[in-house]
Every structure is written in structure tokens, then in C-alpha cells.
Design a protein around this motif. Structure first.
Motif, PDB file in Angstrom:
ATOM      1  N   PRO A   4       1.100  -1.425   0.005  1.00 41.36           N
ATOM      2  CA  PRO A   4       0.115  -0.176   0.024  1.00 41.36           C
ATOM      3  C   PRO A   4       0.933   1.183   0.028  1.00 41.36           C
ATOM      4  CG  PRO A   4      -0.720  -1.451   1.585  1.00 41.36           C
ATOM      5  CD  PRO A   4       0.574  -2.216   1.162  1.00 41.36           C
ATOM      6  N   SER A   5       0.231   2.401  -0.606  1.00 42.74           N
ATOM      7  CA  SER A   5       0.908   3.755  -0.682  1.00 42.74           C
ATOM      8  C   SER A   5       1.184   4.152   0.890  1.00 42.74           C
ATOM      9  CB  SER A   5       0.195   4.551  -1.340  1.00 42.74           C
ATOM     10  OG  SER A   5      -1.044   4.792  -0.973  1.00 42.74           O
ATOM     11  N   ASP A   6       0.189   3.840   1.791  1.00 46.76           N
ATOM     12  CA  ASP A   6       0.471   4.368   2.998  1.00 46.76           C
ATOM     13  C   ASP A   6       1.373   3.392   4.112  1.00 46.76           C
ATOM     14  OD1 ASP A   6       0.154   5.285   5.784  1.00 46.76           O
ATOM     15  OD2 ASP A   6      -2.068   4.897   5.712  1.00 46.76           O
ATOM     16  N   ALA A   9      -0.390   1.393   6.658  1.00 48.65           N
ATOM     17  CA  ALA A   9      -1.570   0.249   6.395  1.00 48.65           C
ATOM     18  C   ALA A   9      -0.970  -0.792   6.858  1.00 48.65           C
ATOM     19  CB  ALA A   9      -1.763   0.606   4.930  1.00 48.65           C
ATOM     20  N   PRO A  10      -1.909  -1.680   7.533  1.00 45.04           N
ATOM     21  CA  PRO A  10      -1.530  -2.966   7.869  1.00 45.04           C
ATOM     22  C   PRO A  10      -1.723  -4.016   6.853  1.00 45.04           C
ATOM     23  CG  PRO A  10      -3.581  -2.385   8.752  1.00 45.04           C
ATOM     24  CD  PRO A  10      -3.100  -1.289   8.074  1.00 45.04           C
ATOM     25  N   VAL A  11      -0.815  -4.836   6.668  1.00 44.93           N
ATOM     26  CA  VAL A  11      -0.842  -5.917   5.724  1.00 44.93           C
ATOM     27  C   VAL A  11      -0.354  -7.148   6.359  1.00 44.93           C
ATOM     28  CG1 VAL A  11      -0.284  -4.620   3.695  1.00 44.93           C
ATOM     29  CG2 VAL A  11       1.694  -5.690   4.763  1.00 44.93           C
ATOM     30  N   ALA A  62       2.877  -3.027   9.830  1.00 45.82           N
ATOM     31  CA  ALA A  62       2.826  -1.725   8.784  1.00 45.82           C
ATOM     32  C   ALA A  62       3.467  -2.190   7.433  1.00 45.82           C
ATOM     33  CB  ALA A  62       3.561  -0.663   9.512  1.00 45.82           C
ATOM     34  N   ALA A  63       2.920  -1.644   6.334  1.00 45.06           N
ATOM     35  CA  ALA A  63       3.623  -1.839   5.453  1.00 45.06           C
ATOM     36  C   ALA A  63       4.991  -1.540   4.924  1.00 45.06           C
ATOM     37  CB  ALA A  63       2.543  -1.297   4.049  1.00 45.06           C
ATOM     38  N   GLU A  88      -3.922  -9.115   2.458  1.00 49.31           N
ATOM     39  CA  GLU A  88      -4.723  -8.144   3.233  1.00 49.31           C
ATOM     40  C   GLU A  88      -4.459  -8.509   4.562  1.00 49.31           C
ATOM     41  OE1 GLU A  88      -9.500  -7.483   4.169  1.00 49.31           O
ATOM     42  OE2 GLU A  88      -9.036  -7.702   2.008  1.00 49.31           O
ATOM     43  N   ASP A  92      -7.931  -6.936   9.445  1.00 47.82           N
ATOM     44  CA  ASP A  92      -8.857  -6.479   8.468  1.00 47.82           C
ATOM     45  C   ASP A  92     -10.001  -7.416   8.167  1.00 47.82           C
ATOM     46  OD1 ASP A  92      -7.596  -3.934   8.896  1.00 47.82           O
ATOM     47  OD2 ASP A  92      -6.626  -4.027   6.890  1.00 47.82           O
TER      48      ASP A  92
END
Length: 96
Positions: A4-6, A9-11, A62-63, A88, A92
Motif C-alpha cells: 500500500p502507498s500508506d 497500512a497493515p498488511v 505496517a506496510a 490483506e 482487517d
């Protein structure tokens, strides 16, 4: 899934490592996680002759940490290669 660009963001991430089998390898593979105060959710390793295959999984990270951890794993003495698989974040999916 791409990163993700953020960066926050959790992955969910799995790191697949191929390395020379040697004493101390597994503890060295955990250092990139420990120095970021992360505890892997799962780790599996198997020796196949002269090599060790290890898989280390995080259900939500965090990504922005993913490429850093992969790079650190690649620098561990004896590591031949690192593959990163993203999906994902588990948290989430459970919240949906």
C-alpha cells in the motif's frame, strides 16, 4: 497484493527464506523482527540437506516495515534468497 502507498497500512506478510543450514541461523532470522519490537505470528523451518527453508509470518504489520525486514533478512549470513508474499491484513479480514 502490492505494498500500500500508506506505509502505516497493515498488511499480512510472509517471508520465505532459503539459506545454508547452519547453527544459529534461525535466531539470526528473528533479529530483524526483534529489533522492530515485532513478534512473528508463525515460523516454520525445515532442513533439506545442506539448505534450510524457513517461513516467517506476520498477520498484521505496517506496510513500510515489509521491505526493510526483507532487506535485513537478505543480509543474514548464509541467506541465499528471500521472497515476500503479501495479502490483506488478518485483523482487517476478521473485522469485516
Amino acid at each position: 497484493m502490492s505494498v500500500p502507498s500508506d506505509p502505516a497500512a497493515p498488511v499480512a506478510a510472509r517471508f520465505l527464506v532459503l539459506a545454508d543450514a547452519s547453527p544459529g541461523l534461525l535466531s539470526r532470522l528473528l533479529q530483524p523482527f526483534a529489533k522492530r519490537d515485532l513478534t512473528p505470528d508463525a515460523m516454520r523451518a525445515a532442513r533439506q540437506g545442506e539448505v534450510m527453508r524457513a517461513e516467517i509470518a506476520l498477520h498484521a504489520v505496517a506496510a513500510g516495515y515489509v521491505p526493510l525486514i526483507a532487506g535485513n533478512l537478505g543480509q543474514v549470513v548464509g541467506v541465499r534468497g528471500v521472497q515476500t508474499l503479501l495479502s490483506e491484513a488478518e485483523e482487517d479480514r476478521l473485522a469485516a
